[in-house]
Scaffold this motif. Structure first.
Motif, PDB file in Angstrom:
ATOM      1  N   ALA A   1      75.664 -12.928 -24.827  1.00 10.50           N
ATOM      2  CA  ALA A   1      77.061 -13.340 -24.736  1.00 10.50           C
ATOM      3  C   ALA A   1      77.952 -12.228 -24.196  1.00 10.50           C
ATOM      4  CB  ALA A   1      77.565 -13.775 -26.116  1.00 10.50           C
ATOM      5  N   SER A   2      77.387 -11.029 -24.033  1.00 13.14           N
ATOM      6  CA  SER A   2      78.192  -9.896 -23.570  1.00 13.14           C
ATOM      7  C   SER A   2      78.509 -10.037 -22.079  1.00 13.14           C
ATOM      8  CB  SER A   2      77.452  -8.574 -23.812  1.00 13.14           C
ATOM      9  OG  SER A   2      77.300  -8.343 -25.199  1.00 13.14           O
ATOM     10  N   PRO A   3      79.795  -9.959 -21.712  1.00 15.21           N
ATOM     11  CA  PRO A   3      80.167 -10.167 -20.314  1.00 15.21           C
ATOM     12  C   PRO A   3      80.159  -8.883 -19.492  1.00 15.21           C
ATOM     13  CG  PRO A   3      82.128 -10.055 -21.664  1.00 15.21           C
ATOM     14  CD  PRO A   3      80.960  -9.857 -22.596  1.00 15.21           C
ATOM     15  N   LYS A   4      79.667  -8.993 -18.262  1.00 13.97           N
ATOM     16  CA  LYS A   4      79.863  -7.949 -17.260  1.00 13.97           C
ATOM     17  C   LYS A   4      80.841  -8.496 -16.228  1.00 13.97           C
ATOM     18  CE  LYS A   4      75.485  -5.422 -17.608  1.00 13.97           C
ATOM     19  NZ  LYS A   4      74.313  -4.898 -16.854  1.00 13.97           N
ATOM     20  N   VAL A   5      81.782  -7.669 -15.811  1.00 21.82           N
ATOM     21  CA  VAL A   5      82.883  -8.119 -14.972  1.00 21.82           C
ATOM     22  C   VAL A   5      82.748  -7.527 -13.577  1.00 21.82           C
ATOM     23  CG1 VAL A   5      85.387  -8.240 -14.732  1.00 21.82           C
ATOM     24  CG2 VAL A   5      84.350  -8.242 -17.021  1.00 21.82           C
ATOM     25  N   TYR A   6      82.817  -8.388 -12.558  1.00 25.31           N
ATOM     26  CA  TYR A   6      82.678  -7.960 -11.170  1.00 25.31           C
ATOM     27  C   TYR A   6      83.921  -8.369 -10.373  1.00 25.31           C
ATOM     28  CZ  TYR A   6      77.747  -7.318 -12.337  1.00 25.31           C
ATOM     29  OH  TYR A   6      76.574  -6.911 -12.913  1.00 25.31           O
ATOM     30  N   GLU A   7      84.332  -7.510  -9.459  1.00 26.84           N
ATOM     31  CA  GLU A   7      85.454  -7.787  -8.564  1.00 26.84           C
ATOM     32  C   GLU A   7      84.933  -8.079  -7.158  1.00 26.84           C
ATOM     33  OE1 GLU A   7      89.564  -5.633  -6.918  1.00 26.84           O
ATOM     34  OE2 GLU A   7      88.058  -4.475  -8.034  1.00 26.84           O
ATOM     35  N   ASN A   8      85.565  -9.046  -6.515  1.00 21.87           N
ATOM     36  CA  ASN A   8      85.210  -9.377  -5.140  1.00 21.87           C
ATOM     37  C   ASN A   8      85.859  -8.352  -4.204  1.00 21.87           C
ATOM     38  OD1 ASN A   8      84.655 -10.472  -2.653  1.00 21.87           O
ATOM     39  ND2 ASN A   8      85.325 -12.545  -3.188  1.00 21.87           N
TER      40      ASN A   8
ATOM     41  N   ASP B   1      85.707  -7.317  -0.417  1.00 19.90           N
ATOM     42  CA  ASP B   1      85.252  -7.645   0.944  1.00 19.90           C
ATOM     43  C   ASP B   1      84.010  -8.526   0.941  1.00 19.90           C
ATOM     44  OD1 ASP B   1      87.327  -6.111   2.020  1.00 19.90           O
ATOM     45  OD2 ASP B   1      86.117  -4.274   1.927  1.00 19.90           O
ATOM     46  N   GLY B   2      84.011  -9.513   0.040  1.00 16.98           N
ATOM     47  CA  GLY B   2      82.914 -10.474   0.002  1.00 16.98           C
ATOM     48  C   GLY B   2      81.730 -10.060  -0.845  1.00 16.98           C
ATOM     49  N   GLU B   3      81.793  -8.888  -1.459  1.00 19.14           N
ATOM     50  CA  GLU B   3      80.696  -8.416  -2.305  1.00 19.14           C
ATOM     51  C   GLU B   3      81.245  -8.166  -3.713  1.00 19.14           C
ATOM     52  OE1 GLU B   3      77.478  -4.710  -2.594  1.00 19.14           O
ATOM     53  OE2 GLU B   3      78.793  -4.936  -0.846  1.00 19.14           O
ATOM     54  N   PHE B   4      80.520  -8.668  -4.711  1.00 21.71           N
ATOM     55  CA  PHE B   4      80.961  -8.496  -6.094  1.00 21.71           C
ATOM     56  C   PHE B   4      80.483  -7.148  -6.631  1.00 21.71           C
ATOM     57  CE2 PHE B   4      81.379 -13.113  -5.744  1.00 21.71           C
ATOM     58  CZ  PHE B   4      82.652 -13.270  -6.286  1.00 21.71           C
ATOM     59  N   VAL B   5      81.450  -6.330  -7.043  1.00 16.88           N
ATOM     60  CA  VAL B   5      81.202  -4.966  -7.501  1.00 16.88           C
ATOM     61  C   VAL B   5      81.655  -4.831  -8.951  1.00 16.88           C
ATOM     62  CG1 VAL B   5      81.723  -2.528  -7.110  1.00 16.88           C
ATOM     63  CG2 VAL B   5      81.557  -4.109  -5.157  1.00 16.88           C
ATOM     64  N   LEU B   6      80.835  -4.189  -9.776  1.00 13.49           N
ATOM     65  CA  LEU B   6      81.168  -4.002 -11.184  1.00 13.49           C
ATOM     66  C   LEU B   6      82.532  -3.319 -11.318  1.00 13.49           C
ATOM     67  CD1 LEU B   6      79.903  -4.413 -14.042  1.00 13.49           C
ATOM     68  CD2 LEU B   6      79.150  -2.025 -13.899  1.00 13.49           C
ATOM     69  N   ASN B   7      83.377  -3.857 -12.190  1.00  9.71           N
ATOM     70  CA  ASN B   7      84.723  -3.320 -12.376  1.00  9.71           C
ATOM     71  C   ASN B   7      85.007  -3.188 -13.867  1.00  9.71           C
ATOM     72  OD1 ASN B   7      87.619  -3.116 -12.729  1.00  9.71           O
ATOM     73  ND2 ASN B   7      87.837  -3.738 -10.589  1.00  9.71           N
TER      74      ASN B   7
ATOM     75  N   ASN C   1      93.488 -19.553  -4.162  1.00 16.82           N
ATOM     76  CA  ASN C   1      92.152 -20.131  -4.297  1.00 16.82           C
ATOM     77  C   ASN C   1      91.052 -19.209  -3.770  1.00 16.82           C
ATOM     78  OD1 ASN C   1      92.927 -22.565  -5.582  1.00 16.82           O
ATOM     79  ND2 ASN C   1      93.507 -23.435  -3.598  1.00 16.82           N
ATOM     80  N   LEU C   2      91.309 -17.920  -3.791  1.00 19.30           N
ATOM     81  CA  LEU C   2      90.292 -16.937  -3.408  1.00 19.30           C
ATOM     82  C   LEU C   2      89.563 -16.440  -4.643  1.00 19.30           C
ATOM     83  CD1 LEU C   2      92.344 -14.831  -0.812  1.00 19.30           C
ATOM     84  CD2 LEU C   2      90.702 -16.674  -0.354  1.00 19.30           C
ATOM     85  N   LEU C   3      88.227 -16.369  -4.563  1.00 20.72           N
ATOM     86  CA  LEU C   3      87.455 -15.836  -5.679  1.00 20.72           C
ATOM     87  C   LEU C   3      87.721 -14.336  -5.798  1.00 20.72           C
ATOM     88  CD1 LEU C   3      83.976 -17.581  -5.210  1.00 20.72           C
ATOM     89  CD2 LEU C   3      85.711 -18.106  -6.929  1.00 20.72           C
ATOM     90  N   ILE C   4      88.217 -13.920  -6.937  1.00 21.70           N
ATOM     91  CA  ILE C   4      88.513 -12.500  -7.126  1.00 21.70           C
ATOM     92  C   ILE C   4      87.641 -11.851  -8.188  1.00 21.70           C
ATOM     93  CG2 ILE C   4      90.898 -12.755  -6.354  1.00 21.70           C
ATOM     94  CD1 ILE C   4      91.716 -12.622  -9.323  1.00 21.70           C
ATOM     95  N   CYS C   5      86.971 -12.667  -8.996  1.00 18.06           N
ATOM     96  CA  CYS C   5      86.213 -12.110 -10.123  1.00 18.06           C
ATOM     97  C   CYS C   5      85.002 -12.978 -10.417  1.00 18.06           C
ATOM     98  CB  CYS C   5      87.120 -12.034 -11.357  1.00 18.06           C
ATOM     99  SG  CYS C   5      86.271 -11.607 -12.891  1.00 18.06           S
ATOM    100  N   LYS C   6      83.946 -12.322 -10.865  1.00 24.93           N
ATOM    101  CA  LYS C   6      82.735 -13.005 -11.304  1.00 24.93           C
ATOM    102  C   LYS C   6      82.276 -12.398 -12.622  1.00 24.93           C
ATOM    103  CE  LYS C   6      77.887 -13.848 -10.026  1.00 24.93           C
ATOM    104  NZ  LYS C   6      76.834 -13.610  -9.006  1.00 24.93           N
ATOM    105  N   TYR C   7      81.788 -13.272 -13.529  1.00 22.85           N
ATOM    106  CA  TYR C   7      81.229 -12.806 -14.799  1.00 22.85           C
ATOM    107  C   TYR C   7      79.727 -13.049 -14.831  1.00 22.85           C
ATOM    108  CZ  TYR C   7      86.044 -12.794 -16.549  1.00 22.85           C
ATOM    109  OH  TYR C   7      87.385 -12.558 -16.725  1.00 22.85           O
TER     110      TYR C   7
ATOM    111  N   PHE D   1      92.351  -4.705 -14.381  1.00 20.88           N
ATOM    112  CA  PHE D   1      91.809  -5.731 -13.500  1.00 20.88           C
ATOM    113  C   PHE D   1      91.894  -7.083 -14.208  1.00 20.88           C
ATOM    114  CE2 PHE D   1      87.838  -7.945 -11.893  1.00 20.88           C
ATOM    115  CZ  PHE D   1      88.446  -8.393 -10.723  1.00 20.88           C
ATOM    116  N   ILE D   2      92.295  -8.112 -13.464  1.00 21.71           N
ATOM    117  CA  ILE D   2      92.476  -9.445 -14.040  1.00 21.71           C
ATOM    118  C   ILE D   2      91.224  -9.929 -14.756  1.00 21.71           C
ATOM    119  CG2 ILE D   2      92.740 -11.888 -13.424  1.00 21.71           C
ATOM    120  CD1 ILE D   2      95.363 -10.324 -13.601  1.00 21.71           C
ATOM    121  N   GLY D   3      90.064  -9.630 -14.196  1.00 18.60           N
ATOM    122  CA  GLY D   3      88.814 -10.062 -14.831  1.00 18.60           C
ATOM    123  C   GLY D   3      88.604  -9.465 -16.195  1.00 18.60           C
ATOM    124  N   ASN D   4      89.137  -8.275 -16.426  1.00 17.27           N
ATOM    125  CA  ASN D   4      89.037  -7.652 -17.746  1.00 17.27           C
ATOM    126  C   ASN D   4      90.173  -8.060 -18.667  1.00 17.27           C
ATOM    127  OD1 ASN D   4      86.610  -6.044 -17.484  1.00 17.27           O
ATOM    128  ND2 ASN D   4      87.726  -4.824 -15.993  1.00 17.27           N
ATOM    129  N   ILE D   5      91.327  -8.390 -18.097  1.00 14.75           N
ATOM    130  CA  ILE D   5      92.454  -8.848 -18.920  1.00 14.75           C
ATOM    131  C   ILE D   5      92.203 -10.248 -19.457  1.00 14.75           C
ATOM    132  CG2 ILE D   5      94.901  -9.463 -18.892  1.00 14.75           C
ATOM    133  CD1 ILE D   5      95.327  -7.274 -16.809  1.00 14.75           C
TER     134      ILE D   5
END
Length: 229
Positions: free
Chosen positions: A147-154, A156-162, A136-142, A167-171
Motif C-alpha cells: 500500500a506504500s505509494p511511490k510518487v513520480y512526476e511527468n 518531458d514524457g518520462e515519469f521520474v521519482l519525485n 488534462n495533462l498527466l503530471i503525476c503517476k503513483y 509537488f502536487i503528487g505528494n500533496i
C-alpha cells in the motif's frame, strides 16, 4: 462444543485473505469466525495519538468520529465534512474535494489544491494511479509497493521519482483504495479514527469495548490486525 470467550483477554487477529482468520486467545491458538468477534465488540474508540519514529501525532474528532484536526511537529491541519464526505482541509495546503458516484461508491475524483484544479484517475482495482492538471495533462503517476505509494512526476514524457513536499503528487492525500494518506506519519486514515501503517502492513492498535459487559468485568479488548497481501 462452543468455547466461552472470557471478557479479560487479549486478541491477536491475523487476517490472511487466503486462509481462515487465526485468533490467539489467552495464549492459545484457535480458529474463530471473525464475525463472532465483530458481534461481540463495539466500534473502536478513535485513536487520538500515534508515536512514529519518536515523533508524536495527535488527532481530534467530532461526535460522529469524523477527524476534525491533525496536529504534528510542523503544524496542524483542520478538516470540514458534509455528511460523511470530507469536503475541505486547511493548513499547510488548502484543499477542496469533489466526488463522483462510481458504481455506487462516492469517490474523490477532483481536487482544488492551493487554487489549482486536478483530476484523479483510478486503476481497475481502485487505486489512484495518475493525476491530470486542468489542461488534462498527466503530471503525476503513483506506484504501490503493497500500500506504500511511490510518487513520480511527468518530466518531458518520462515519469521520474519525485520526493519534493511541494509537488502536487505528494500533496494529494488520496492514494491507495482512495484512502487518505498522512504523509507525515506514512499512515492511511480510514475513517472513524482507524489508521493503517502502510510501511509495516499493520493496523494501528485500537481499543475495543465489549458489548453489554458487566461493570465488574474489564471491558477492553486490545487488537492488532495484520493483513497479508
Amino acid at each position: 462444543m462452543k468455547r466461552r470467550l472470557l471478557i479479560t483477554f487479549f486478541i491477536l487477529m491475523i487476517v490472511n485473505i487466503c486462509n481462515k482468520p487465526t485468533v490467539v486467545v489467552a495464549g492459545q491458538e484457535d480458529e474463530i469466525d471473525i464475525q463472532q468477534i465483530l458481534g461481540l465488540i463495539e466500534e473502536p474508540e478513535p485513536i487520538e495519538e500515534i508515536l512514529k519514529d519518536n515523533v508524536k501525532f495527535k488527532y481530534c474528532y467530532d461526535e460522529s468520529k469524523h477527524r476534525t484536526k491533525k496536529v504534528f511537529l510542523e503544524g496542524e491541519v483542520s478538516y470540514l465534512y458534509e455528511g460523511n464526505l470530507l469536503v475541505s482541509e486547511s493548513g499547510e495546503n488548502d484543499i477542496q474535494y469533489f466526488y463522483s458516484n462510481v458504481n455506487g461508491d462516492m469517490l474523490c475524483t477532483e481536487l482544488i489544491i492551493n487554487g489549482g484544479r486536478y483530476t484523479l484517475l483510478y486503476n481497475e482495482i481502485g487505486n489512484v494511479e495518475y493525476i491530470c492538471d486542468e489542461n488534462n495533462l498527466l503530471i503525476c503517476k503513483y506506484e504501490y509497493v503493497g500500500a506504500s505509494p511511490k510518487v513520480y512526476e511527468n518530466v518531458d514524457g518520462e515519469f521520474v521519482l519525485n520526493v519534493r513536499e511541494d509537488f502536487i503528487g505528494n500533496i494529494n492525500p488520496i492514494r491507495y483504495q482512495a484512502w487518505y494518506y498522512d504523509r507525515e506519519s506514512k499512515h492511511y486514515y480510514m475513517g472513524k479514527g482507524i489508521y493503517y501503517d502502510a510501511e509495516n502492513n499493520l493496523y494501528v492498535n485500537n481499543q475495543y469495548k465489549v458489548k453489554n459487559a458487566r461493570s465488574s468485568e474489564p471491558a477492553i479488548i486490545r487488537t492488532i490486525v495484520q493483513a497479508y497481501s
